[in-house]
Design an enzyme around this catalytic site. Sequence first.
Site: not given
Length: 333
Positions: A120, A260, A290
């Site tokens: 990520c 994030h 996500n």
Amino acid sequence: MSLSSKEYRSSVILGVGSYVPDKILGNKELSLKVDTSDKWIQTRTGITERRIASIDRPTSDLAYEAARNAIADAKIEIDQIDLVIVATITPDMAFPSTACILQHRLGLGKVACFDLEAACSGFLYSLDVADGMLSSGRYKCALVIGAEKMSSIMDWQDRTTCVLFGDGAGAVILSAEGKGPELLGFRSGADGSNPTLLHQPAGGSSKPASKNTLANREHFLKMNGKEIFKSAVRVMEKATRELIAAHGLELSDVNHIIPHQANVRIVESMAHRLEIPLEKFFCNLDRHGNTSAASIPLALDEAVRNDLFVHGELVVMVAFGAGLTWSATLVRF
Ligand code: COA
């Protein structure tokens, strides 16, 4: 206040673009597939829906659309691009790289192309790397993309993970010259001491695909959610503090943060620990979940489209991911 922690000229963002597939998978629909509820997902994560790419659309397809949008936004000719980096943990295949596949599809010249894997944090790592390559003078214009088809590595029988992720892509055009938001500095790091906190156990050289790995569902993402949550808050706070201090700034000088997009409770904890008002954090995770390496550029594109940033404002983008990896970037708009 001093801003410069780099000896070389900052690269600038000439354009931003993103893309998500049309198919929306809402929490209610998901609760028909797996034992969960809209209420649990919303209260524990802040997510209401995510986008899911159809079976015939690989990651390069999402990256292609985002890249086209970024190129149009930058108003550059395609032959100006001399470097392509795709951040992804869901490449079309182990090799060749998704970046090479994309080069051909976009009709680019025979320019340098590679994938970067930092989970990520991959998009911010890629900006860090691209900025370094541009500053060397050997490259002039980079297409940097975060693209993921997370649905392809989800275990749709595992409610602890499948509710969290979504598909999408975001891209920027970075240039050594020109006018645009400036990348002022980076703080990237990793701690490889506990790789199984978040991983895809099988399919690599340590556990090649076999009947057993398939039967054990080891080709899907596995995660220790609680430990990842605690680490995420800790490392994103630390990276942000270090980045800001390295530029002789105070946290109060930061106008916006793009974190994030994993879980709204992670963002709230981070805001609390940094003592930065939650209003300064830009979130779109409610609609996307996500999207791993695509999360930051997807949010960046939406923030830019919404005219969130005023000329001269300071924006921190900060991510964490499997590895564990983390990265923070300071941008002056
Ligand atoms: N629906 C309903 N119940 C669920 C559920 C779901 N989708 N997932 C887990 N549960 C249950 C658990 O089984 C557990 O039940 P039990 O108490 O009977 O054992 C209960 O909910 C609480 O689970 P827990 O794991 O303690 O929840 P949590 O508050 O820690 O939230 C996460 C779980 C995954 C949302 C949270 O830990 C998280 O976001 N972690 C970080 C994940 C992340 O960001 N990963 C990506 C990194 S890039």
